[in-house]
Design a protein around this motif. Sequence first.
Motif, PDB file in Angstrom:
ATOM      1  N   SER A 198      42.926  33.470  29.121  1.00  0.00           N
ATOM      2  CA  SER A 198      43.262  33.456  27.880  1.00  0.00           C
ATOM      3  C   SER A 198      44.656  33.459  27.563  1.00  0.00           C
ATOM      4  O   SER A 198      45.409  33.765  26.507  1.00  0.00           O
ATOM      5  N   ALA A 199      45.348  33.303  28.839  1.00  0.00           N
ATOM      6  CA  ALA A 199      46.931  33.193  28.757  1.00  0.00           C
ATOM      7  C   ALA A 199      47.743  32.368  27.910  1.00  0.00           C
ATOM      8  O   ALA A 199      48.501  32.691  27.234  1.00  0.00           O
ATOM      9  N   MET A 206      37.731  26.644  24.666  1.00  0.00           N
ATOM     10  CA  MET A 206      37.513  25.909  25.910  1.00  0.00           C
ATOM     11  C   MET A 206      35.759  25.525  25.847  1.00  0.00           C
ATOM     12  O   MET A 206      35.006  26.007  25.215  1.00  0.00           O
ATOM     13  N   PRO A 207      35.591  24.464  26.710  1.00  0.00           N
ATOM     14  CA  PRO A 207      34.263  24.139  26.840  1.00  0.00           C
ATOM     15  C   PRO A 207      33.473  25.720  27.294  1.00  0.00           C
ATOM     16  O   PRO A 207      34.076  26.383  28.018  1.00  0.00           O
ATOM     17  N   THR A 208      32.069  25.604  27.030  1.00  0.00           N
ATOM     18  CA  THR A 208      31.154  26.867  27.013  1.00  0.00           C
ATOM     19  C   THR A 208      31.290  27.313  28.565  1.00  0.00           C
ATOM     20  O   THR A 208      31.464  28.417  28.732  1.00  0.00           O
ATOM     21  N   GLY A 209      31.066  26.389  29.609  1.00  0.00           N
ATOM     22  CA  GLY A 209      31.071  26.911  31.086  1.00  0.00           C
ATOM     23  C   GLY A 209      32.390  27.467  31.501  1.00  0.00           C
ATOM     24  O   GLY A 209      32.652  28.692  31.890  1.00  0.00           O
ATOM     25  N   LEU A 210      33.516  26.747  31.200  1.00  0.00           N
ATOM     26  CA  LEU A 210      35.020  27.448  31.498  1.00  0.00           C
ATOM     27  C   LEU A 210      35.224  28.413  30.620  1.00  0.00           C
ATOM     28  O   LEU A 210      36.001  29.338  31.218  1.00  0.00           O
ATOM     29  N   GLU A 215      36.632  34.338  30.487  1.00  0.00           N
ATOM     30  CA  GLU A 215      36.189  35.526  29.834  1.00  0.00           C
ATOM     31  C   GLU A 215      35.760  36.501  31.089  1.00  0.00           C
ATOM     32  O   GLU A 215      35.978  37.854  30.761  1.00  0.00           O
ATOM     33  N   HIS A 216      35.330  36.133  32.081  1.00  0.00           N
ATOM     34  CA  HIS A 216      34.979  37.027  33.254  1.00  0.00           C
ATOM     35  C   HIS A 216      35.682  37.189  34.490  1.00  0.00           C
ATOM     36  O   HIS A 216      35.224  37.517  35.522  1.00  0.00           O
ATOM     37  N   GLN A 217      36.832  36.629  34.530  1.00  0.00           N
ATOM     38  CA  GLN A 217      37.930  36.812  35.492  1.00  0.00           C
ATOM     39  C   GLN A 217      38.837  37.755  35.235  1.00  0.00           C
ATOM     40  O   GLN A 217      39.163  38.053  34.085  1.00  0.00           O
ATOM     41  N   PRO A 218      39.725  38.589  36.202  1.00  0.00           N
ATOM     42  CA  PRO A 218      40.518  39.534  36.256  1.00  0.00           C
ATOM     43  C   PRO A 218      41.550  39.642  35.137  1.00  0.00           C
ATOM     44  O   PRO A 218      42.080  40.397  34.127  1.00  0.00           O
ATOM     45  N   PHE A 219      42.006  38.148  34.972  1.00  0.00           N
ATOM     46  CA  PHE A 219      43.522  38.156  34.068  1.00  0.00           C
ATOM     47  C   PHE A 219      43.290  38.156  32.849  1.00  0.00           C
ATOM     48  O   PHE A 219      44.231  38.660  32.014  1.00  0.00           O
ATOM     49  N   THR A 220      42.062  37.586  32.403  1.00  0.00           N
ATOM     50  CA  THR A 220      41.903  37.663  30.842  1.00  0.00           C
ATOM     51  C   THR A 220      41.792  38.931  30.336  1.00  0.00           C
ATOM     52  O   THR A 220      42.518  39.438  29.395  1.00  0.00           O
ATOM     53  N   PRO A 221      41.139  40.064  30.842  1.00  0.00           N
ATOM     54  CA  PRO A 221      41.223  41.411  30.101  1.00  0.00           C
ATOM     55  C   PRO A 221      42.450  42.045  30.434  1.00  0.00           C
ATOM     56  O   PRO A 221      43.111  42.811  29.476  1.00  0.00           O
ATOM     57  N   ILE A 222      43.263  41.508  31.523  1.00  0.00           N
ATOM     58  CA  ILE A 222      44.625  42.331  31.714  1.00  0.00           C
ATOM     59  C   ILE A 222      45.487  41.760  30.604  1.00  0.00           C
ATOM     60  O   ILE A 222      46.279  42.475  29.877  1.00  0.00           O
ATOM     61  N   ILE A 223      45.495  40.391  30.311  1.00  0.00           N
ATOM     62  CA  ILE A 223      46.353  39.666  29.193  1.00  0.00           C
ATOM     63  C   ILE A 223      46.217  40.420  27.999  1.00  0.00           C
ATOM     64  O   ILE A 223      46.979  40.671  27.184  1.00  0.00           O
ATOM     65  N   GLU A 224      44.596  40.419  27.679  1.00  0.00           N
ATOM     66  CA  GLU A 224      44.329  40.849  26.205  1.00  0.00           C
ATOM     67  C   GLU A 224      44.762  42.173  26.186  1.00  0.00           C
ATOM     68  O   GLU A 224      44.871  42.776  24.887  1.00  0.00           O
ATOM     69  N   THR A 225      44.496  43.104  27.025  1.00  0.00           N
ATOM     70  CA  THR A 225      45.102  44.395  26.967  1.00  0.00           C
ATOM     71  C   THR A 225      46.530  44.513  26.844  1.00  0.00           C
ATOM     72  O   THR A 225      47.159  45.419  25.831  1.00  0.00           O
ATOM     73  N   LEU A 226      47.301  43.758  27.411  1.00  0.00           N
ATOM     74  CA  LEU A 226      48.874  43.540  27.047  1.00  0.00           C
ATOM     75  C   LEU A 226      49.158  43.259  25.729  1.00  0.00           C
ATOM     76  O   LEU A 226      49.920  43.841  24.866  1.00  0.00           O
ATOM     77  N   ARG A 227      48.242  42.166  25.170  1.00  0.00           N
ATOM     78  CA  ARG A 227      48.413  41.747  23.752  1.00  0.00           C
ATOM     79  C   ARG A 227      48.199  42.945  22.869  1.00  0.00           C
ATOM     80  O   ARG A 227      48.959  42.979  21.810  1.00  0.00           O
TER      81      ARG A 227
END
Length: 267
Positions: A198-199, A206-210, A215-227
């Motif tokens: 989600s950077a 995004m398309p459903t699969g992507l 949503e399930h890779q490490p960088f998304t929760p890290i970036i959302e936490t920072l936001r």
Amino acid sequence: MTISLTEGARDSATLLRRNLKHLVRYPSLTLTIIGMPVVFLLLFVFVFGGTMGAGLPGGSATAHPRADYLHYITPAILVMTVVSVANSTAILVAKDSTEGIIDRFRTLPIARSAPLTGHVLAAMAQTVLGLLVVLAIALALGYRSSASLAGWAGAAGMLLLMGWAVTWLCVALGLASGSVEAASNAPMPLILLPFLSSAFVPTDSMPTGLAWIAEHQPFTPIIETLRACLEGSDPGSDAWWAIGWCVLVTVLCFRWASRLFGQVGKG
């Protein structure tokens, strides 16, 4: 020979000074490392920001899409700054392991972990410098945060915890690579993964699969936490996922790096 905790800390501090002196002696390396996220920040804000900002949720209703996009991507650029510094650590560790310096360290009466810890601590110092530079540029471009002191502390803690995790990962990759050339390419997924998170755009665009992968890779929760921290809101479960990923990566990569360190120069 048994090394006490105090002696181990002293040895790590000594090797930290060694690595910091290398960084001071070759400032172009630090400038290059910090330069990449700065270029990304300027590129995305001034080239893509007008269009991308208008496409954000609620973006079409504002008269300042570029400012909206600056606000959206600044946490992502801070994450990429951490990743950029960690990538360079893989190269420095590979250089030590292939030039025989680690073999020399192994003959000295120092803590076994000190050579690797020295690299990690130097990378963390470089990370703090890079984050301050990038944040200063973002502020100069107009970025503003509504975070409280606790929010800023949470964001700083998240960035440092992530830096600790990805640096140990890159230390292990540097030891496993076998050459400086291979080490320069081994951490490439760390640069690519933020683009699949989600950077730069919300995952629901995004398309459903992507979107599921993002949503399930490490960088998304890290970036959302920072936001959330920088916006003064509650990160919720994202914070626990982010911390969990960072702790898991740190533990696994520390053990991997320690095992590889014991094999350097053998066989």
